[in-house]
Design an enzyme around this catalytic site. Structure first.
Site, mmCIF file in Angstrom:
data_model
loop_
_atom_site.group_PDB
_atom_site.id
_atom_site.type_symbol
_atom_site.label_atom_id
_atom_site.label_comp_id
_atom_site.label_asym_id
_atom_site.label_seq_id
_atom_site.Cartn_x
_atom_site.Cartn_y
_atom_site.Cartn_z
ATOM 1 N N ASP A 23 0.846 -1.221 0.076
ATOM 2 C CA ASP A 23 -0.095 0.043 0.087
ATOM 3 C C ASP A 23 0.818 1.346 0.124
ATOM 4 O OD1 ASP A 23 -2.298 -1.517 0.083
ATOM 5 O OD2 ASP A 23 -2.683 -1.319 2.038
ATOM 6 N N LEU A 62 -16.999 -25.029 -28.161
ATOM 7 C CA LEU A 62 -16.465 -26.312 -28.317
ATOM 8 C C LEU A 62 -17.729 -27.636 -28.364
ATOM 9 C CD1 LEU A 62 -14.212 -26.232 -25.102
ATOM 10 C CD2 LEU A 62 -13.530 -26.554 -27.518
ATOM 11 N N GLU A 95 -7.532 -29.946 -19.836
ATOM 12 C CA GLU A 95 -7.525 -28.804 -18.769
ATOM 13 C C GLU A 95 -8.865 -28.737 -18.157
ATOM 14 O OE1 GLU A 95 -7.024 -25.370 -21.112
ATOM 15 O OE2 GLU A 95 -5.410 -26.102 -22.150
ATOM 16 N N LYS A 109 -12.509 -27.137 -17.277
ATOM 17 C CA LYS A 109 -13.389 -26.351 -17.794
ATOM 18 C C LYS A 109 -13.872 -25.180 -16.913
ATOM 19 C CE LYS A 109 -16.745 -25.970 -21.597
ATOM 20 N NZ LYS A 109 -17.537 -25.049 -21.064
ATOM 21 N N ASP A 116 -15.957 -22.693 -15.229
ATOM 22 C CA ASP A 116 -17.284 -22.092 -15.426
ATOM 23 C C ASP A 116 -17.237 -20.334 -15.206
ATOM 24 O OD1 ASP A 116 -19.948 -22.157 -16.235
ATOM 25 O OD2 ASP A 116 -20.572 -23.416 -14.452
ATOM 26 N N TYR A 176 -5.926 -19.533 -21.267
ATOM 27 C CA TYR A 176 -5.800 -20.838 -21.763
ATOM 28 C C TYR A 176 -5.227 -20.924 -23.395
ATOM 29 C CZ TYR A 176 -10.659 -20.346 -22.776
ATOM 30 O OH TYR A 176 -11.809 -19.596 -23.166
ATOM 31 N N LYS A 178 -18.195 -32.888 -20.657
ATOM 32 C CA LYS A 178 -19.494 -32.341 -19.662
ATOM 33 C C LYS A 178 -19.567 -33.095 -18.419
ATOM 34 C CE LYS A 178 -21.068 -28.695 -20.469
ATOM 35 N NZ LYS A 178 -21.557 -27.983 -21.265
ATOM 36 N N CYS A 202 -57.518 -18.698 -16.789
ATOM 37 C CA CYS A 202 -56.180 -17.949 -16.506
ATOM 38 C C CYS A 202 -56.069 -17.614 -14.943
ATOM 39 C CB CYS A 202 -56.073 -16.710 -17.390
ATOM 40 S SG CYS A 202 -54.701 -15.599 -16.770
ATOM 41 N N CYS A 242 -56.227 -13.365 -15.192
ATOM 42 C CA CYS A 242 -57.637 -12.791 -15.144
ATOM 43 C C CYS A 242 -58.509 -13.375 -15.594
ATOM 44 C CB CYS A 242 -57.294 -12.010 -16.623
ATOM 45 S SG CYS A 242 -57.191 -13.012 -17.963
ATOM 46 N N CYS A 264 -53.701 -18.000 -22.512
ATOM 47 C CA CYS A 264 -54.558 -17.071 -21.974
ATOM 48 C C CYS A 264 -55.153 -16.431 -23.110
ATOM 49 C CB CYS A 264 -54.166 -16.151 -20.889
ATOM 50 S SG CYS A 264 -55.380 -14.944 -20.567
ATOM 51 N N CYS A 290 -54.763 -9.269 -20.643
ATOM 52 C CA CYS A 290 -54.735 -9.767 -19.310
ATOM 53 C C CYS A 290 -53.371 -9.117 -18.843
ATOM 54 C CB CYS A 290 -54.218 -11.344 -19.395
ATOM 55 S SG CYS A 290 -53.424 -12.138 -18.037
#
Ligand code: IVH
Length: 671
Positions: A38, A84, A116, A118, A120, A228, A315, A409, A412, A427, A432
């Site tokens: 700092d 991918l 590697e 993946k 998120d 990457y 995945k 509905c 309404c 509806c 509505c």
């Protein structure tokens, strides 16, 4: 200190701070105390404040700017950011390998892979010119992204300047911005306590943060980034592994868990390992990315349908959990579709608490025999909205009743209708309140007209009190200011802000206006494509179905929906009203002039008054072309300071070299 000494000290401080920053945020191995860090930072800030002529864009003291970003500019990626292909099991991985071996000839069939994690988060591209960070952009649709430079600069692990072991004139790094799970949970908890909307998962949190207008708020959230891959003409590496090592060497944070695998079986072991161990990581991963290691083989393999043949994502299975359905709620959307939603006993799953899950439509309820009170397995996959996977019928209560579809509905009470061709029930009432609310909310939302402040609670209030019955009423609110300020909980200030935001929405481009109308199947991407293709609403209204389908990626469902929309007089009246109010129903012609018509330019080195993107904009807006490499076809090379190989090339080829002043003169003088 005299000016020369000050300049030297600033440069020294910047180097020291860069190095400590790198050790702390990239390597996680700090060498000095926070206090000492700092102190150095304060010294640099003070010197720069007193001597602003020495401030540079890569100064570590200038990571957080105070300017608000008004609109995120679009950036066209120099090379598209591909996506991918996905694999979900061992068989699909074997098929991936088979596709590779089919393309590579017999002598080259030995293939090594780099596996590697993946991450998120959201992908980002950083462009460096002569080692200095110039622009950061999101992936967007892969071709066009949004510029987020000011926000990306606040991420401390992103180098503002490359550690140049090897000099790169142009360098583009690609990676993933993310937030760690613990910070995500804490910040979400804080938001909940403050009554603010929470984010469904860390990825949404990171994506939402990167799009904030105020970089000071972005800086207060602990975003991080792993890199990457990179692009540069000056790469001498032969493997992806060497690329990762180089990225690390020049200052990027590279995820340390990559592995060189000699066979697809080894890749599979890696996938299995990480699927089990993922919860032990401080950040979220949704799979493994597998890449062919040899860059030469990668080149030969090329790409199919916007994803490389040399890489794939494995995945992980979506995380699942059991909970109970308290109630089935029927919601009315802006199209009138009435969809069932499960109100759940809250459970924690993949980073957030879940209390709702979609049940899609009545047919789905019947197929799975889902009932109120049931114990169900819910899953949160790649998408944000959790869904009910199956019912545990062994836990069903004896008195449970089959779910019946509503006849009226829920909002309404109008009669509901079911179209032959669709699973949804609708509806039948165009007026509505739920439909009106849905339309208004969509119109005002992000990506559409972006009317700040016109969110769910205000729209509810305005529709209930009769201030808004249709989209056009939004632009008539300004005439009702006196009545609006009288509404309880709305002060004069908040109404003024809202009216200002409504006025501001009139500057949104045609593509966003078209999207905001909420025409069935016309999503944001389609709306922008249609806007660019037809240029204005008149052309689009008079286009035939076939003509509409000539637009890139526009098929029959969209074209039919547009024809139907424009054949309704009420919609044409709405468009005319909005046109009169000043909304944009045509694309803006960008050419400031055609003074550079037909001339091509290559830009190199650091310019005084322009960023790299800025100068490109000026050239294009004046009718010129920007080329990335010097060839005999280049007419001008616009060279700034520290220009490298491109300048030498231009000299060799005898191409006219101009500086920034000469360039500006060209625009001023040419007719
Ligand atoms: S490589 C053409 N490597 O996953 C290769 N992507 O579904 C493109 N991602 O848009 C990406 N971690 O945002 C690659 N180690 C990794 C990654 C990764 C996360 C994301 C990236 C990309 C998406 C593709």
């Amino acid at each position: 200190m005299n000016k020369e000494q000050i300049k030297k000290r600033i440069s020294e401080l910047k180097d020291m701070l860069d190095e400590h920053n790198y050790k702390y945020y990239v390597l996680s191995q700090p060498e000095i105390s926070d206090q000492d860090f700092d102190n150095l930072m304060t010294e640099l800030k003070t010197l720069e404040d007193e001597n602003p002529e020495f401030i540079t864009s890569d100064s570590p003291a200038r990571r957080v700017g105070s300017d608000l970003t008004k609109d995120f500019k679009s950036v066209t990626h120099s090379v598209p950011m591909l996506s991918l292909s996905n694999t979900y099991n061992y068989e699909e991985l074997l098929e991936f390998e088979k596709r590779i071996k089919n393309v590579l000839s017999d002598e080259e069939v030995k293939v090594e892979y780099v596996a590697e994690l993946k991450i998120d988060g959201l992908s980002v591209s950083l462009k460096y010119s002569n080692g200095i960070l110039e622009t950061a952009a999101t992936r967007g649709d892969g071709t066009i992204g949004e510029e987020i430079t000011n926000n990306a600069k606040t991420i401390k692990s992103i180098p503002l300047k490359l550690k140049q072991k090897q000099f790169f004139e142009e360098f583009e790094a690609r990676g993933e911005i993310f937030i760690d799970v613990e910070s995500f949970r804490n910040l979400n908890k804080e938001r909940e306590e403050n009554g603010e909307k929470t984010f469904a998962n860390p990825r949404n949190f990171a994506a939402g943060t990167v799009k904030l207008q105020d970089p000071r708020i972005v800086a207060s959230r602990p975003l991080d980034a792993f890199f990457y891959s990179f692009l540069t003409k000056e790469n001498k590496n032969e493997t992806h592994l060497d690329n990762l090592i180089l990225l690390k060497k020049i200052g990027f944070k590279v995820n340390p868990n990559f592995k060189l695998c000699g066979s697809i079986e080894e890749v599979m072991d890696y996938c299995k390992y990480w699927e089990n161990e993922r919860d032990g990581l401080p950040y979220e991963i949704d799979g493994v990315v597998i890449k062919v290691n040899s860059l030469w083989q990668q080149k030969k393999l090329g790409e199919i349908a916007k994803s490389p043949r040399w890489a794939t994502a494995f995945k992980f299975k979506a995380k699942r959990v059991e909970t109970k359905i308290n109630k089935i709620i029927w919601q009315v959307g802006r199209t009138g579709a009435v969809t069932p939603v499960a109100d759940l006993e809250p459970v924690f799953l993949a980073g957030s608490t879940i209390s709702r899950a979609t049940l899609h439509n009545y047919d789905e309820i019947v197929r799975k025999d889902i009932r109120e009170g049931d114990t169900v397995v819910i899953e949160k996959g790649g998408d944000v909205i959790p869904k009910v996977v199956e019912v545990d019928k062994t836990k069903r209560e004896i008195l449970s009743k089959e779910t019946v579809a509503p006849v009226n509905c829920p909002v309404c009470s109008s009669l509901l209708i079911k179209l032959e061709s669709e699973a949804a029930i609708y509806c039948s009432n165009e007026n509505c309140p739920a439909r009106i609310k849905g339309k208004i909310l969509h119109f005002a939302s992000r990506g559409a007209m972006e009317i700040e402040g016109l969110g769910e609670s205000l729209v509810d209030l305005f529709v209930e009190k009769g201030f808004i019955e249709s989209i056009s009423d939004i632009y008539l609110l300004k005439n009702k200011k006196q009545e609006l300020v009288k509404i309880e909980r709305l002060g004069e200030k908040s109404i003024s802000n809202l009216l200002e935001a409504i006025e501001k929405s009139k500057t949104r481009p045609f593509g966003k206006v078209l999207y905001s109308l909420g025409i069935r199947f016309v999503g944001s991407g389609a709306a922008h494509k249609l806007a660019n293709h037809f240029k204005n609403i008149t052309n689009l209204i008079k286009a035939s179905k076939d003509e509409i389908e000539e637009t890139d990626e526009i098929g029959p469902s969209i074209s039919e929906s547009l024809i139907k929309y424009f054949s309704d007089k009420r919609n044409i009246d709405l468009i005319e009203f909005l046109q009169c109010e000043g909304l944009k129903f045509e694309v803006e012609t960008e050419n400031a002039s055609n003074k550079l018509n037909g001339l091509s330019f290559v830009v190199t080195g650091t310019l005084k008054d322009f960023s790299r993107e800025g100068i490109k904009d000026v050239i294009i807006k004046n009718g010129g072309k920007v080329l990335s490499a010097v060839s005999s076809k280049t007419e001008f090379v616009l060279a700034g300071e520290n220009a490298g190989s491109k300048l030498k090339n231009a000299e060799k080829l005898g191409i006219k070299i101009i500086n920034e002043d000469e360039f500006l003169k060209m625009i001023e003088e040419r007719e």
